[in-house]
Design a protein around this motif. Sequence first.
Motif, mmCIF file in Angstrom:
data_model
loop_
_atom_site.group_PDB
_atom_site.id
_atom_site.type_symbol
_atom_site.label_atom_id
_atom_site.label_comp_id
_atom_site.label_asym_id
_atom_site.label_seq_id
_atom_site.Cartn_x
_atom_site.Cartn_y
_atom_site.Cartn_z
ATOM 1 N N ILE A 1 8.354 -15.723 -11.170
ATOM 2 C CA ILE A 1 9.668 -15.263 -10.692
ATOM 3 C C ILE A 1 10.777 -15.799 -11.595
ATOM 4 O O ILE A 1 11.696 -15.065 -11.977
ATOM 5 C CB ILE A 1 9.881 -15.663 -9.216
ATOM 6 N N GLU A 2 10.691 -17.078 -11.963
ATOM 7 C CA GLU A 2 11.677 -17.654 -12.874
ATOM 8 C C GLU A 2 11.691 -16.910 -14.198
ATOM 9 O O GLU A 2 12.760 -16.593 -14.740
ATOM 10 C CB GLU A 2 11.370 -19.138 -13.128
ATOM 11 N N SER A 3 10.524 -16.625 -14.733
ATOM 12 C CA SER A 3 10.434 -15.917 -16.009
ATOM 13 C C SER A 3 11.021 -14.514 -15.905
ATOM 14 O O SER A 3 11.727 -14.064 -16.818
ATOM 15 C CB SER A 3 8.974 -15.818 -16.468
ATOM 16 N N LEU A 4 10.726 -13.824 -14.823
ATOM 17 C CA LEU A 4 11.285 -12.489 -14.635
ATOM 18 C C LEU A 4 12.810 -12.538 -14.583
ATOM 19 O O LEU A 4 13.494 -11.660 -15.128
ATOM 20 C CB LEU A 4 10.727 -11.845 -13.365
ATOM 21 N N LEU A 5 13.327 -13.552 -13.938
ATOM 22 C CA LEU A 5 14.783 -13.695 -13.871
ATOM 23 C C LEU A 5 15.368 -14.011 -15.243
ATOM 24 O O LEU A 5 16.444 -13.501 -15.597
ATOM 25 C CB LEU A 5 15.173 -14.767 -12.856
ATOM 26 N N LEU A 6 14.693 -14.827 -16.034
ATOM 27 C CA LEU A 6 15.160 -15.149 -17.383
ATOM 28 C C LEU A 6 15.222 -13.903 -18.261
ATOM 29 O O LEU A 6 16.105 -13.775 -19.108
ATOM 30 C CB LEU A 6 14.260 -16.195 -18.036
ATOM 31 N N PHE A 7 14.291 -12.996 -18.063
ATOM 32 C CA PHE A 7 14.262 -11.766 -18.849
ATOM 33 C C PHE A 7 15.019 -10.625 -18.148
ATOM 34 O O PHE A 7 14.855 -9.461 -18.486
ATOM 35 C CB PHE A 7 12.814 -11.350 -19.135
ATOM 36 N N GLU A 8 15.836 -10.995 -17.176
ATOM 37 C CA GLU A 8 16.687 -10.068 -16.455
ATOM 38 C C GLU A 8 15.901 -8.920 -15.814
ATOM 39 O O GLU A 8 16.311 -7.762 -15.839
ATOM 40 C CB GLU A 8 17.809 -9.548 -17.361
ATOM 41 N N LYS A 9 14.770 -9.258 -15.234
ATOM 42 C CA LYS A 9 13.929 -8.300 -14.491
ATOM 43 C C LYS A 9 14.069 -8.592 -13.000
ATOM 44 O O LYS A 9 13.101 -8.852 -12.299
ATOM 45 C CB LYS A 9 12.461 -8.425 -14.923
ATOM 46 N N ARG A 10 15.310 -8.557 -12.540
ATOM 47 C CA ARG A 10 15.621 -8.908 -11.159
ATOM 48 C C ARG A 10 14.868 -8.052 -10.136
ATOM 49 O O ARG A 10 14.364 -8.596 -9.146
ATOM 50 C CB ARG A 10 17.123 -8.821 -10.957
ATOM 51 N N PRO A 11 14.753 -6.720 -10.293
ATOM 52 C CA PRO A 11 14.029 -5.923 -9.281
ATOM 53 C C PRO A 11 12.550 -6.334 -9.148
ATOM 54 O O PRO A 11 12.022 -6.418 -8.039
ATOM 55 C CB PRO A 11 14.141 -4.482 -9.781
ATOM 56 N N GLN A 12 11.905 -6.617 -10.280
ATOM 57 C CA GLN A 12 10.498 -7.034 -10.227
ATOM 58 C C GLN A 12 10.364 -8.409 -9.572
ATOM 59 O O GLN A 12 9.440 -8.651 -8.801
ATOM 60 C CB GLN A 12 9.881 -7.071 -11.637
ATOM 61 N N ALA A 13 11.327 -9.304 -9.880
ATOM 62 C CA ALA A 13 11.293 -10.641 -9.273
ATOM 63 C C ALA A 13 11.495 -10.539 -7.756
ATOM 64 O O ALA A 13 10.815 -11.213 -6.984
ATOM 65 C CB ALA A 13 12.350 -11.533 -9.906
ATOM 66 N N ALA A 14 12.427 -9.685 -7.352
ATOM 67 C CA ALA A 14 12.684 -9.509 -5.921
ATOM 68 C C ALA A 14 11.469 -8.902 -5.222
ATOM 69 O O ALA A 14 11.126 -9.296 -4.102
ATOM 70 C CB ALA A 14 13.916 -8.634 -5.716
ATOM 71 N N ASP A 15 10.811 -7.938 -5.884
ATOM 72 C CA ASP A 15 9.614 -7.314 -5.311
ATOM 73 C C ASP A 15 8.498 -8.340 -5.137
ATOM 74 O O ASP A 15 7.866 -8.404 -4.082
ATOM 75 C CB ASP A 15 9.144 -6.169 -6.213
ATOM 76 N N LEU A 16 8.279 -9.149 -6.168
ATOM 77 C CA LEU A 16 7.238 -10.182 -6.092
ATOM 78 C C LEU A 16 7.553 -11.171 -4.982
ATOM 79 O O LEU A 16 6.678 -11.550 -4.203
ATOM 80 C CB LEU A 16 7.095 -10.898 -7.439
ATOM 81 N N GLN A 17 8.813 -11.550 -4.905
ATOM 82 C CA GLN A 17 9.186 -12.505 -3.866
ATOM 83 C C GLN A 17 9.027 -11.896 -2.475
ATOM 84 O O GLN A 17 8.547 -12.568 -1.554
ATOM 85 C CB GLN A 17 10.608 -12.980 -4.061
ATOM 86 N N SER A 18 9.388 -10.637 -2.302
ATOM 87 C CA SER A 18 9.234 -10.016 -0.976
ATOM 88 C C SER A 18 7.761 -9.918 -0.593
ATOM 89 O O SER A 18 7.404 -10.087 0.572
ATOM 90 C CB SER A 18 9.894 -8.642 -0.940
ATOM 91 N N ARG A 19 6.896 -9.675 -1.571
ATOM 92 C CA ARG A 19 5.458 -9.652 -1.280
ATOM 93 C C ARG A 19 4.960 -11.032 -0.861
ATOM 94 O O ARG A 19 4.127 -11.155 0.039
ATOM 95 C CB ARG A 19 4.666 -9.179 -2.493
ATOM 96 N N MET A 20 5.465 -12.059 -1.511
ATOM 97 C CA MET A 20 5.047 -13.417 -1.154
ATOM 98 C C MET A 20 5.571 -13.795 0.227
ATOM 99 O O MET A 20 4.877 -14.452 0.997
ATOM 100 C CB MET A 20 5.537 -14.418 -2.214
ATOM 101 N N ILE A 21 6.779 -13.364 0.552
ATOM 102 C CA ILE A 21 7.329 -13.642 1.888
ATOM 103 C C ILE A 21 6.506 -12.907 2.943
ATOM 104 O O ILE A 21 6.193 -13.466 4.005
ATOM 105 C CB ILE A 21 8.821 -13.266 1.950
ATOM 106 N N ASP A 22 6.120 -11.667 2.655
ATOM 107 C CA ASP A 22 5.285 -10.884 3.574
ATOM 108 C C ASP A 22 3.941 -11.584 3.799
ATOM 109 O O ASP A 22 3.474 -11.710 4.933
ATOM 110 C CB ASP A 22 5.070 -9.479 3.010
ATOM 111 N N LEU A 23 3.325 -12.056 2.731
ATOM 112 C CA LEU A 23 2.055 -12.779 2.838
ATOM 113 C C LEU A 23 2.247 -14.053 3.656
ATOM 114 O O LEU A 23 1.435 -14.377 4.527
ATOM 115 C CB LEU A 23 1.500 -13.100 1.457
ATOM 116 N N ASP A 24 3.335 -14.764 3.402
ATOM 117 C CA ASP A 24 3.615 -15.997 4.128
ATOM 118 C C ASP A 24 3.796 -15.739 5.617
ATOM 119 O O ASP A 24 3.240 -16.457 6.451
ATOM 120 C CB ASP A 24 4.859 -16.664 3.549
#
Length: 167
Positions: free
Chosen positions: A115-138
């Motif tokens: 997620i940090e790497s995606l944010l560094l490369f300005e891939k905010r939508p992909q980072a948000a998607d990954l995070q939402s999947r992790m929140i769903d799993l949690d």
Amino acid sequence: NRRERLEYFYNRLIIIDQEKAQKAAQEKERAEAIANGDIEDTASEVSFAASSHKSNRSKSSKASRSSKNSQRSEKTRSSTRVPKEGDPWEEEYLIKQRATLLPTTAFKEGVGKIIESLLLFEKRPQAADLQSRMIDLDEFLKSRGMSQYTPPAPIPPLPDWRVAWLS
């Protein structure tokens, strides 16, 4: 999908436990009925007669055969074949597979770094998607009481995310 597989394993294990409890209750009722004399236990008399007939075999032959059978059974269970519903080792398989799907600390840290790497490369939508999947799993894991797993920190909504992320 990890969450879907975990949900299937969880639900299937619940069904297996219910089936075991139902069988135990039926056996208990049957034993009580036999003890009360309501039902004659003709099946046990037949099995007793059959077992006394089989006991005439040599014990060494019987022991070696059971050893071979247990080795064959272990070999079959440890194979990569997925058991069908109702197989004797289905529960064992589901428990082992469920353990491999539960997120570990290393997995959690790896997702945080991605997620940090995606944010560094300005891939905010992909980072948000990954995070939402992790929140769903949690949330799924917490609802089932399977884990104390926590997702990485939320992506800050500020335009200057670098400052917010590092603070």
